[in-house]
Design an enzyme around this catalytic site. Structure first.
Site, PDB file in Angstrom:
ATOM      1  CE  LYS A   1      -1.924   3.175   2.806  1.00 29.03           C
ATOM      2  NZ  LYS A   1      -2.041   4.312   1.910  1.00 29.03           N
TER       3      LYS A   1
ATOM      4  CD  GLU B   1      12.737   0.154   9.056  1.00 26.96           C
ATOM      5  OE1 GLU B   1      13.438   1.158   9.551  1.00 26.96           O
ATOM      6  OE2 GLU B   1      13.445  -1.028   8.596  1.00 26.96           O
TER       7      GLU B   1
ATOM      8  CB  CYS C   1      13.071   8.408   8.187  1.00 34.70           C
ATOM      9  SG  CYS C   1      13.962   7.322   7.001  1.00 34.70           S
TER      10      CYS C   1
ATOM     11  CD  GLU D   1      10.188  12.608  11.285  1.00 36.67           C
ATOM     12  OE1 GLU D   1       9.196  12.085  11.577  1.00 36.67           O
ATOM     13  OE2 GLU D   1      11.060  11.792  11.086  1.00 36.67           O
TER      14      GLU D   1
HETATM   15  P1  NAP Z   1       2.091   8.394   7.754  1.00 30.91           P
HETATM   16  O1  NAP Z   1       1.284   9.499   7.899  1.00 30.91           O
HETATM   17  O2  NAP Z   1       2.399   7.728   8.992  1.00 30.91           O
HETATM   18  O3  NAP Z   1       1.594   7.411   6.462  1.00 30.91           O
HETATM   19  C1  NAP Z   1       2.662   6.392   6.426  1.00 30.91           C
HETATM   20  C2  NAP Z   1       1.630   5.356   5.591  1.00 30.91           C
HETATM   21  O4  NAP Z   1       0.605   4.802   6.468  1.00 30.91           O
HETATM   22  C3  NAP Z   1       0.870   5.971   4.179  1.00 30.91           C
HETATM   23  O5  NAP Z   1       0.689   5.104   3.244  1.00 30.91           O
HETATM   24  C4  NAP Z   1      -0.651   6.042   5.061  1.00 30.91           C
HETATM   25  O6  NAP Z   1      -1.570   6.264   4.109  1.00 30.91           O
HETATM   26  C5  NAP Z   1      -0.688   4.949   5.773  1.00 30.91           C
HETATM   27  N1  NAP Z   1      -1.549   5.086   7.091  1.00 30.91           N
HETATM   28  C6  NAP Z   1      -2.119   6.390   7.306  1.00 30.91           C
HETATM   29  N2  NAP Z   1      -2.824   6.004   8.522  1.00 30.91           N
HETATM   30  C7  NAP Z   1      -3.004   4.582   8.592  1.00 30.91           C
HETATM   31  C8  NAP Z   1      -3.860   3.863   9.168  1.00 30.91           C
HETATM   32  N3  NAP Z   1      -4.724   4.324  10.319  1.00 30.91           N
HETATM   33  N4  NAP Z   1      -3.632   2.613   9.137  1.00 30.91           N
HETATM   34  C9  NAP Z   1      -3.027   2.122   8.309  1.00 30.91           C
HETATM   35  N5  NAP Z   1      -2.246   2.768   7.401  1.00 30.91           N
HETATM   36  C10 NAP Z   1      -2.323   4.077   7.725  1.00 30.91           C
HETATM   37  O7  NAP Z   1       3.892   8.738   7.183  1.00 30.91           O
HETATM   38  P2  NAP Z   1       3.945   9.888   6.059  1.00 30.91           P
HETATM   39  O8  NAP Z   1       3.376  11.233   6.403  1.00 30.91           O
HETATM   40  O9  NAP Z   1       3.306   9.335   4.757  1.00 30.91           O
HETATM   41  O10 NAP Z   1       5.604   9.965   6.012  1.00 30.91           O
HETATM   42  C11 NAP Z   1       6.264  10.685   6.697  1.00 30.91           C
HETATM   43  C12 NAP Z   1       6.733   9.829   7.953  1.00 30.91           C
HETATM   44  O11 NAP Z   1       7.290   8.569   7.606  1.00 30.91           O
HETATM   45  C13 NAP Z   1       7.886  10.423   8.841  1.00 30.91           C
HETATM   46  O12 NAP Z   1       7.721  10.310  10.349  1.00 30.91           O
HETATM   47  C14 NAP Z   1       9.117   9.697   8.680  1.00 30.91           C
HETATM   48  O13 NAP Z   1      10.071   9.743   9.472  1.00 30.91           O
HETATM   49  C15 NAP Z   1       8.679   8.419   8.381  1.00 30.91           C
HETATM   50  N6  NAP Z   1       9.651   7.502   7.731  1.00 30.91           N
HETATM   51  C16 NAP Z   1      10.129   6.837   8.285  1.00 30.91           C
HETATM   52  C17 NAP Z   1      11.273   5.928   7.428  1.00 30.91           C
HETATM   53  C18 NAP Z   1      12.252   4.992   8.052  1.00 30.91           C
HETATM   54  O14 NAP Z   1      12.738   3.994   7.251  1.00 30.91           O
HETATM   55  N7  NAP Z   1      12.555   5.049   9.254  1.00 30.91           N
HETATM   56  C19 NAP Z   1      11.517   6.203   6.180  1.00 30.91           C
HETATM   57  C20 NAP Z   1      10.725   7.040   5.531  1.00 30.91           C
HETATM   58  C21 NAP Z   1       9.763   7.732   6.271  1.00 30.91           C
HETATM   59  P3  NAP Z   1      -2.351   7.626   3.494  1.00 30.91           P
HETATM   60  O15 NAP Z   1      -1.241   8.813   3.753  1.00 30.91           O
HETATM   61  O16 NAP Z   1      -2.257   7.278   1.903  1.00 30.91           O
HETATM   62  O17 NAP Z   1      -3.552   7.897   4.148  1.00 30.91           O
END
Ligand code: NAP
Ligand code: MG
Length: 479
Positions: A173, A248, A282, A382
């Site tokens: 997804k 992650e 991240c 962050e």
């Molecule tokens: P996010 O808001 O947590 O979303 C990540 C994914 O989860 C998206 O596909 C999102 O879908 C989905 N999602 C949202 N709510 C959900 C729920 N209730 N149940 C299941 N899935 C759900 O993160 P983001 O804003 O896309 O990305 C930024 C974050 O990712 C930052 O905190 C960054 O540090 C972290 N990150 C970590 C790494 C690592 O390897 N440690 C790498 C890259 C990014 P939709 O947004 O499509 O609704």
């Protein structure tokens, strides 16, 4: 404008509801594609297809088949570098050279895990003459892979390649904000010979697709890359189901600069580690911790370089592209505003660029705060934007204490020419990866990557990455 389908059981199809959503170019705000908005029915179909594939087995059960096919995926990714990089740059806003690096990294993940697919061997455990005992590494079964929008190609690459290589069937997804290249990865895998059902791609929201996928009874393992906030919700759901999950999450990673460091060598890394992908990384180097004797001069040098960065749309290959969305930009500006209220000193940036040609995109200037107290929100949280916070330390103990002063622990870099100090500090910092006199090493494909503390648990990348997608069975035979 194209309308992109779901990939379920080797077939492209619209969502069961027929609903669509849009993705935008962050440099202009223009809609660039429509995609199928999946829902619970599509999750059921995709998980069913994955389950059937996994239970049916066939040639994909042969490690040598996976080696061959996943290498072919890498070849196709490389052949399509131009198109994939262009798509990634337009969908995420990132500078085109960074998108090209992401394409190369995605190809490398498929190569790397192709190379590991036939090397997941077990152990033979000596129990004495009465027994034969051995271990087998088995795939989990159906893996749900949920990824964020900041590095779709890289993160889909590392998660999907490792999971497939270990012999799992996968439902991916992507994030709504940047799903386009994940659709292409699905197509490429199919074309390369990943048999129908082994990789399914479901676009749509976290609520409509993500959570039904995480909790579907036939899913055996979850890999989540994203924010700590969503990770908490997914972790709770998995705990209730006793379902294994790799997390992650985010970070607030420090560059720790000692007075004996080679600053000319450090400078490009100090800048790039916070400016790459507009700070939406991240592992961004978001805190600059500097020995007091060089602090003032180094902060000024970093500020000067930040002021000279070229800002623009990804297609112009600037130093700094737009953020992913207006919402993201507003969040960054809010945190920057709060930082000043918390007593941090704004050295440069902190606002949207004034240039008229950038007015429609979600741009923000590279931003530096100095004299930031560890208790300030901007030191702890962050930001996910090009915002660097600086603080001074007096000795090694204080440097380590400051480095460890947030709940996160993803990456850190130590800049020093003192060998003993480098090793000492590397051991004392609580982070999954510590670099010395560099920040990152190529794409880091080969290096285990993951968090301490609030940055998550489990490891992606490297050989550890493929081990996460398998579990150990012990077989004990009495003779
Ligand atoms: P996010 O808001 O947590 O979303 C990540 C994914 O989860 C998206 O596909 C999102 O879908 C989905 N999602 C949202 N709510 C959900 C729920 N209730 N149940 C299941 N899935 C759900 O993160 P983001 O804003 O896309 O990305 C930024 C974050 O990712 C930052 O905190 C960054 O540090 C972290 N990150 C970590 C790494 C690592 O390897 N440690 C790498 C890259 C990014 P939709 O947004 O499509 O609704
Ligand atoms: Mg999000």
């Amino acid at each position: 404008m194209s309308t992109l389908p779901l990939l379920i059981g080797g077939e492209e199809r619209p969502s069961a509801s027929g609903e669509l959503f849009e993705t935008r170019d962050p440099a202009t705000g223009e809609v660039i594609a429509e995609l199928a908005a999946g829902g619970a029915d599509d999750v059921a179909a995709a998980v069913g297809a994955a389950r059937d594939a996994f239970d049916g087995g066939g040639d994909w059960w042969l490690p040598a088949t996976r080696v061959r096919v996943l290498n072919r995926v890498a070849v196709l990714i490389r052949e399509r570098e131009d198109a994939l990089a262009d798509l990634e740059s337009r969908d995420t806003g990132k500078p085109i050279s960074q998108a090209r690096a992401d394409v190369a990294a995605a190809a490398r993940y498929f190569e790397f895990y192709a190379g590991a697919a036939d090397k997941l061997d077990g152990r033979s455990i000596p129990l004495g003459p009465g027994f034969v005992d051995y271990t087998i590494r088995e795939p989990w079964g159906v893996c749900a892979v949920i990824i964020p929008w900041n590095y779709p190609l890289q993160i889909a690459g590392r998660s999907v390649a490792a999971s497939l290589a270990a012999g799992n069937a996968v439902v991916l997804k992507p994030a709504r904000e940047a799903p386009l290249t994940c659709v292409e990865i699905g197509r490429i895998c199919l074309e390369a010979g990943v048999p129908a059902g082994w990789l399914n791609v479901l676009t749509g929201s976290g609520d409509a697709v993500g959570m039904p996928l995480v909790t579907h009874p036939k899913v055996n393992h979850v890999s989540f890359t994203g924010s700590a906030a969503v990770g908490t919700v997914i972790g709770e759901a998995c705990a209730r189901l006793i379902r294994p999950v790799v997390m992650e999450l985010g970070g607030k990673s420090p560059n720790v600069v000692f007075s004996d460091a080679d600053l000319d060598r450090a400078m490009p890394f100090l800048i790039r580690s916070i400016v790459q992908n507009a700070g939406q990384t991240c592992s961004a180097g978001a805190r600059l911790l500097v020995h007091r004797t060089i602090h003032e001069a180094l902060v000024e040098r970093v500020a000067e370089r930040m002021r000279s960065l070229r800002i623009g749309p990804g297609s112009e290959d600037p130093d700094l592209g737009p953020l992913i969305s207006e919402e993201q930009r507003q969040g960054v500006l809010r945190l920057a505003g709060e930082a000043e209220a918390d007593g941090a000193r704004l050295v440069t940036g902190g606002r949207a660029p004034v240039e008229e040609r950038l007015a429609r995109g979600y741009f923000i200037e590279a931003t530096l705060f100095d004299d930031v107290a560890p208790s300030a929100g901007i030191f702890q949280e962050e930001v996910f934007g090009p915002v660097l916070v600086a603080a001074a330390f007096d000795d090694e103990d204080e440097a380590v204490a400051l480095a460890n002063a947030t709940e996160y622990g993803l990456v850190a870099a130590v800049w020093t020419n003192d060998l003993g100090r480098a090793h000492r500090v590397a051991r004392r910092i609580r982070a999954g990866q510590v670099f010395v006199n560099t920040y990152g090493a190529g794409g880091g494909i080969e290096l285990p990557f993951g968090g301490y503390g609030r940055s998550g648990h489990g490891r992606g990348k490297g050989l550890e990455g493929i081990l996460e997608y398998s579990q150990v069975k012990n077989v004990c035979i009495a003779l």
